[in-house]
Design a protein around this motif. Structure first.
Motif, short mmCIF file in Angstrom:
data_model
loop_
_atom_site.label_atom_id
_atom_site.label_comp_id
_atom_site.label_asym_id
_atom_site.label_seq_id
_atom_site.Cartn_x
_atom_site.Cartn_y
_atom_site.Cartn_z
N ALA A 172 0.84 -1.19 0.00
CA ALA A 172 0.00 0.00 0.00
C ALA A 172 0.87 1.24 0.00
O ALA A 172 2.06 1.21 0.35
CB ALA A 172 -0.91 0.01 1.23
N LEU A 173 0.26 2.36 -0.41
CA LEU A 173 0.93 3.65 -0.31
C LEU A 173 -0.13 4.73 -0.19
O LEU A 173 -1.32 4.49 -0.36
CB LEU A 173 1.84 3.92 -1.52
CG LEU A 173 1.23 4.07 -2.92
CD1 LEU A 173 0.76 5.50 -3.17
CD2 LEU A 173 2.25 3.69 -3.98
N MET A 174 0.33 5.95 0.13
CA MET A 174 -0.55 7.10 0.19
C MET A 174 0.00 8.18 -0.71
O MET A 174 1.22 8.27 -0.94
CB MET A 174 -0.68 7.60 1.63
CG MET A 174 -1.36 6.59 2.55
SD MET A 174 -1.71 7.23 4.19
CE MET A 174 -0.06 7.28 4.88
N SER A 175 -0.89 9.03 -1.24
CA SER A 175 -0.45 10.02 -2.21
C SER A 175 -1.34 11.25 -2.14
O SER A 175 -2.55 11.13 -1.92
CB SER A 175 -0.49 9.43 -3.63
OG SER A 175 -0.01 10.35 -4.58
N LYS A 176 -0.75 12.42 -2.33
CA LYS A 176 -1.49 13.66 -2.48
C LYS A 176 -0.94 14.40 -3.69
O LYS A 176 0.27 14.41 -3.92
CB LYS A 176 -1.39 14.53 -1.22
CG LYS A 176 -2.12 13.93 -0.02
CD LYS A 176 -2.06 14.83 1.21
CE LYS A 176 -2.86 14.21 2.36
NZ LYS A 176 -2.83 15.05 3.59
N VAL A 177 -1.85 15.02 -4.45
CA VAL A 177 -1.47 15.69 -5.69
C VAL A 177 -1.52 17.19 -5.50
O VAL A 177 -2.57 17.74 -5.14
CB VAL A 177 -2.40 15.28 -6.86
CG1 VAL A 177 -1.95 15.97 -8.15
CG2 VAL A 177 -2.40 13.76 -7.04
#
Length: 380
Positions: free
Chosen positions: A225-230
């Motif tokens: 899993a990972l987390m991301s913000k744009v």
């Protein structure tokens, strides 16, 4: 070179962005590489980039050599050291080949430097003038995640092939471009619990707005899993998704990247095209390798995304993914790492109205990446 002053013409798409710089676009991306001549050959012949400019011993430069290539509005600079030791050697030794500079095109490099440093950016280089017979350019720079640098490039008084100190590079062999147009976005991988730090950096220091956020429920498989913000500037020309690892049963692609790159850095560059089938076909025929997508993905994709203009058969044959949002749909595909270390790769993207980043494809994409990790023995 495009030297017109366009900042007044740019529409602000994202009202939440303070956008005090402003940024006109990506000027160039510079990679430190072990052998710039051979890397340039690869990007010419596999990717269809055209030779633009050169700087090295023949231009009076003794410590390093750089080749500049361009396709559409995408400009790559490939730089190698000519002497032992020094910063370039240290960067390559630690990280392998990788992105060192993300150069941003601005009207005023001095003001860009002042506005960002007074908001907390760490200075890389104070504004200075580069000048030759073709005019002058102003450069400044700040640090961002890892050892990545943002340069501010002011070039409206320069008429040369690239920047002062470079000469026109005439290659002996012509290559046909593959239809790449501009950089859609560039993704940075950062370490555990560092995503919000750099999201705040882009918001407070550079005036960006957050477009979207993905957590480990959005971007996960059975194993990783990972987390991301744009983050985006106001006119939408510069978009920087920031990824960090999330807890999973096995080692995620972000952890693998951090391990082999030895820190935070640019994970992938998304390149836009108007015809992804033609572009990917040309790239594949020239030896560029893409991630494998199982045929089962295509059994239900149209049920999920609805009607599209393209025939499904060539998309399936090439492994191109499809996703839809409220504004339209997009087509995207990802290469395998283009370096020996499993670090940097490219995305090819065609937007048919969609402004999102392919959330519906995350599971299929990450399972494809995990298959590659498993082959490399880095998934556990």
């Amino acid at each position: 070179m495009n030297t017109d002053n366009t900042s007044l013409k740019l529409e602000k798409k994202f009202k939440e962005a303070e956008d005090f710089l402003p940024l006109l676009g990506t000027d160039f991306v510079e990679l430190y590489v072990g052998n710039a001549k051979q890397a340039a050959y690869y990007y010419q012949h596999a990717w269809g980039f055209q030779p633009v400019a050169y700087s090295g011993l023949e231009t009076g430069r003794k410590e390093s050599v750089s080749y500049v290539l361009q396709q559409g509005k995408i400009r790559l600079v490939l730089t190698s050291p000519l002497q032992p030791e020094g910063d370039i050697n240290a960067h390559i030794d630690k990280h392998g080949d990788g992105v060192k500079f993300i150069a941003l095109w601005v009207d005023d490099a001095r003001k860009s430097y002042e506005e960002t440093t007074k908001r907390g950016a760490k200075s890389y280089v104070e504004p200075y003038i580069m000048e030759d017979e073709n005019g002058k350019a102003v450069i400044s720079g700040i640090h961002t995640y890892g050892e990545t640098i943002h340069l501010f490039v002011e070039r409206n008084e320069y008429e040369g092939p690239f920047l002062p100190g470079y000469r026109v590079w005439n290659a002996n062999v012509e290559t046909k471009d593959v239809g790449l147009r501009y950089i859609d976005h560039m993704v940075g991988n950062v370490g555990w619990n560092e995503m919000n730090k750099w999201v705040d950096f882009y918001a407070k220091v550079m005036g960006f707005a957050q477009l979207v956020s993905f957590d480990d429920k959005d971007i996960s498989t059975d194993y990783t899993a990972l987390m991301s913000k744009v983050m985006s500037n106001g006119n939408g020309r510069i978009k920087f998704p920031i990824n960090e690892p999330a807890e999973g049963k096995k080692k995620s692609q972000i952890e693998e990247y951090i391990d082999f790159y030895n820190g935070a850095g640019v994970q992938h560059i998304a390149l836009a095209t108007n015809n992804i089938v033609e572009t990917v076909t040309a790239l594949r025929d020239r030896g560029v390798e893409f991630l494998y997508v199982p045929e089962t993905y295509y059994e239900t994709v149209l049920d999920r995304v609805g009607e599209i203009d393209e025939d499904l058969a060539p998309l399936q044959e090439l492994g191109i993914l499809v996703d839809r949002d409220d504004e339209g749909y997009l087509l995207q595909i990802f290469t395998k790492p283009v370096l020996d270390r499993p670090t940097m790769f490219f995305e090819i993207i065609q937007r048919k109205g969609a402004q999102s980043f392919g959330k519906g494809n995350f599971k299929a994409l990450f399972e494809a990446i995990e298959r590659e990790q498993d082959l490399r023995g880095t998934l556990n």
